[in-house]
Design an enzyme around this catalytic site. Structure first.
Site, short mmCIF file in Angstrom:
data_model
loop_
_atom_site.label_atom_id
_atom_site.label_comp_id
_atom_site.label_asym_id
_atom_site.label_seq_id
_atom_site.Cartn_x
_atom_site.Cartn_y
_atom_site.Cartn_z
CB SER A 16 -0.95 -0.04 1.20
OG SER A 16 -1.99 0.90 1.05
CG ASP B 85 -6.00 -4.06 -3.76
OD1 ASP B 85 -6.82 -3.14 -3.54
OD2 ASP B 85 -4.79 -3.96 -3.51
CG HIS C 240 -5.49 -2.52 -0.15
ND1 HIS C 240 -4.52 -2.50 -1.13
CD2 HIS C 240 -5.03 -1.72 0.85
CE1 HIS C 240 -3.53 -1.72 -0.75
NE2 HIS C 240 -3.81 -1.24 0.45
#
Length: 396
Positions: A168, A334, A367
């Site tokens: 991320s 995601d 995610h």
């Protein structure tokens, strides 16, 4: 020398935030460095970095691994968090017998610049005034965070990293490291990330920031002076963001339309559904460990991230000539950082003949899959690290 401050610079902050910083500093190493020139043009004469290490640097200093945390992460990657009491956020990856085993690697994880777990950020005192920076803290970028981390590595005597890894926002930091300090990065593992923040992601961040700033307790960012904390706004920001970390399939599997502690609808606005109760819990627990102004600054840094724009509009140029070995990973479910964004980075790396591999992991966890026990991800990491270690002649 590492220094443990007897009183965090955030002493005027909200009681919860001050306690969190005290506990974080007590459980971390802490070093004061400087100066640091930021992308916005401001220079910090002094800045602090709070960090944790696991394992030891080997004789030829070839085994250092830097873990870059995500937006709401911190330096407590593999041990009990001093504020929440929960396990480290990536303890599935770091530990004995795991892909990043401290018996083999010297693992480093630092709270990012702008954070609220001991590294310099808006909670800290402005040396010019002696008062908390609050919104007078300069706006920072992902590149600024990397510069601060590079200063820490210099302090630790680590000239070259065997690997930089993160997911991320942490993946953004990994890409920035490879572009900004290619000679210091032997291998890089950006996971569930992108080379620039999308319009959709900027929009979600703006909703969160507006929730914080709409809270009457925010007081224009000066809540410490008023003895308040915009907990309601920060909780809503967290709830909104947390939805983006999950997938519809994961939410349906975990909660569906199940009611929370009742047999019938309440015909009101309490939490009728389990998913509502879950999100409210996420919001409440988040405000115990995170500062509202820090949330504004870190989300802004992510919004500003655009590697191609920083290199004349060409993402490939950002990596031209880089000797780094890359392994990118994405997850099928995601939708915050979809696979297409990882593929864009892979194409740019291929365009400059970089050493790159890519895996799309099949997962319905969204995610947050990169933080969870995903066997395919771990097998990929172990294989890549083994190959990179052999190429470097890594001696544990």
């Amino acid at each position: 020398m590492d220094t443990a401050l007897s009183e965090p610079a955030s002493s005027a902050a909200s009681a919860g935030s001050t306690a969190a910083v005290r506990q974080a500093l007590a459980a971390s190493h802490h070093v004061v460095l400087g100066p640091l020139k930021l992308d916005c043009g401001v220079t910090l004469d002094r800045y602090s970095v709070a960090y944790r290490t696991y394992g030891a640097l080997n004789a030829d200093k070839s085994n250092a691994v830097l873990i870059c945390h995500a937006l709401t992460g911190d330096q407590f990657v593999a041990d009990t968090h001093p504020v929440t009491g929960k396990p480290g956020w990536w303890e599935t990856l770091v530990g004995p017998g795991r892909p990043l085993d401290p018996a083999k690697y010297f693992v480093i994880c630092a709270n990012v610049l702008g954070g609220c777990m001991g590294s310099t950020g808006p909670l800290d005192s402005d040396p010019r005034t002696g008062q908390p920076y609050n919104l007078s803290f300069p706006v920072i970028t992902i590149a600024d965070m990397v510069r601060a981390q590079a200063g820490l590595l210099d302090h630790l005597g680590v000239a070259s990293l065997f690997c930089v890894i993160g997911g991320s926002m942490g993946g953004m930091l990994v890409l920035q490291w490879a572009a900004q300090h290619p000679q210091r990065v032997f291998s890089a593992i950006p996971i569930a990330t992108a080379a620039r923040h999308s319009a959709q992601n900027i929009a979600f961040h703006e909703v969160g920031r507006q929730a914080i700033m709409a809270d009457p307790d925010w007081h224009g960012g000066n809540y410490a002076v008023h003895g308040t904390h915009p907990a309601r706004g920060l909780a809503v920001a967290r709830m909104t963001a947390h939805i983006t970390y999950l997938s519809e399939a994961a939410l349906q599997r975990k909660f569906g339309r199940q009611l929370q502690g009742k047999d019938a609808l309440g015909f009101g606005f309490d939490a009728d559904f389990q998913v509502e109760s879950y999100l409210r819990y996420q919001g409440r627990s988040f405000v115990e460990r995170f500062d509202a102004n820090a949330y504004l600054y870190i989300t802004r840094a992510m919004d500003y991230f655009d590697l191609a724009a920083a290199h004349g509009g060409s993402l490939a140029t950002a990596f031209r000539g880089a000797p780094t070995r890359f392994c990118l990973m994405s997850f099928t479910s995601d939708w915050l950082f979809p696979t297409s964004e990882s593929r864009e980075v892979v194409r740019a790396l291929n365009a400059v003949a970089a050493n790159v591999s890519f895996v799309e992991v099949e997962s319905d966890k969204g995610h947050d899959a990169f933080l969870l026990d995903e066997p395919e991800m771990f097998r990929t990491l172990e294989g890549f690290l083994r190959g990179a270690g052999n190429a470097r002649g890594l001696k544990a």
